[in-house]
Design an enzyme around this catalytic site. Sequence first.
Site, PDB file in Angstrom:
ATOM      1  N   LYS A  87       0.849  -1.187   0.000  1.00  0.00           N
ATOM      2  CA  LYS A  87       0.000   0.000   0.000  1.00  0.00           C
ATOM      3  C   LYS A  87       0.889   1.243   0.000  1.00  0.00           C
ATOM      4  O   LYS A  87       1.794   1.366   0.836  1.00  0.00           O
ATOM      5  CB  LYS A  87      -0.879  -0.031   1.256  1.00  0.00           C
ATOM      6  CG  LYS A  87      -2.183   0.715   1.153  1.00  0.00           C
ATOM      7  CD  LYS A  87      -2.996   0.420   2.405  1.00  0.00           C
ATOM      8  CE  LYS A  87      -4.299   1.120   2.425  1.00  0.00           C
ATOM      9  NZ  LYS A  87      -4.915   1.081   3.764  1.00  0.00           N
TER      10      LYS A  87
HETATM   11  C1  E4P Z   1      -8.031   2.286   3.649  1.00  0.00           C
HETATM   12  O1  E4P Z   1      -7.485   1.292   3.240  1.00  0.00           O
HETATM   13  C2  E4P Z   1      -7.832   2.870   4.974  1.00  0.00           C
HETATM   14  O2  E4P Z   1      -7.138   1.939   5.759  1.00  0.00           O
HETATM   15  C3  E4P Z   1      -9.103   3.164   5.710  1.00  0.00           C
HETATM   16  O3  E4P Z   1     -10.237   2.795   4.971  1.00  0.00           O
HETATM   17  C4  E4P Z   1      -9.163   4.517   6.321  1.00  0.00           C
HETATM   18  O4  E4P Z   1     -10.369   4.657   7.027  1.00  0.00           O
HETATM   19  P1  E4P Z   1     -10.631   5.830   8.077  1.00  0.00           P
HETATM   20  O5  E4P Z   1     -10.823   7.088   7.331  1.00  0.00           O
HETATM   21  O6  E4P Z   1     -11.864   5.421   8.800  1.00  0.00           O
HETATM   22  O7  E4P Z   1      -9.412   5.884   8.961  1.00  0.00           O
END
Ligand code: E4P
Length: 226
Positions: A87
Amino acid sequence: MKFFIDTADLDEIREAASWGCLDGVTTNPSLFAKTGGKLEDFEPHMVKICEICEGLPVSAESTAMTTEEMIAEGKRLAGLAPNIVVKLPICAESLAATRALAAEGVRVNMTLVFGVPQAILAARAGARYISPFVGRFDDIGEDGIEQLANVVQAVHNYSYGYWDEEGGPEIISASIRTPNHVTQAALMGADIATVPMAALKKCLFHPLTKAGLESFEADWKKVTGK
Ligand code: E4P
């Protein structure tokens, strides 16, 4: 639409996997920090997630800042398990790193995407997954679902030549907070929703299901006399 769980918590991942409808896992540095793990625990922790979810994509986020560091860290993370997806947060450095990693067959999930231009750049660079954030867009008074719909349509309009045989790039609806976010993502044709455990449980629950089950149980007691 596929369901990923958005967590680094091993118990939550095991529980979601036991439901029989889990398609993958996404993590990020904040989610790993929540587990209480230290730096030296990060890679072993990712390996454990990959073992629990054998064969399913597991996103492990790089915290590198330069293209060279991202490529090196991406290759190391990809070497941890065959189902690791690297990622990377979208920026010029990560686009270049994605191009280099894709050329070596490493899957990248481009994260922190907040609109069509960023998503198209990620797709052109060779991202296997693209993660537009819904909830965080809503948090600043914008319409996260509308921007997700725009990203889904814009990316699906074209073929990018990378990951075609796997149906990529796939759009991961990220920063999902509510069952309605899941509904809207599915209706617009998003490929995946990555959902935290609390929201996943809300997706499973409906008051009429609960009431119906209670009345079936009560009536069945009349039948069995027990
Ligand atoms: C995406 O892969 C992120 O890990 C995640 O969806 C972020 O979510 P949040 O905005 O609730 O922290």
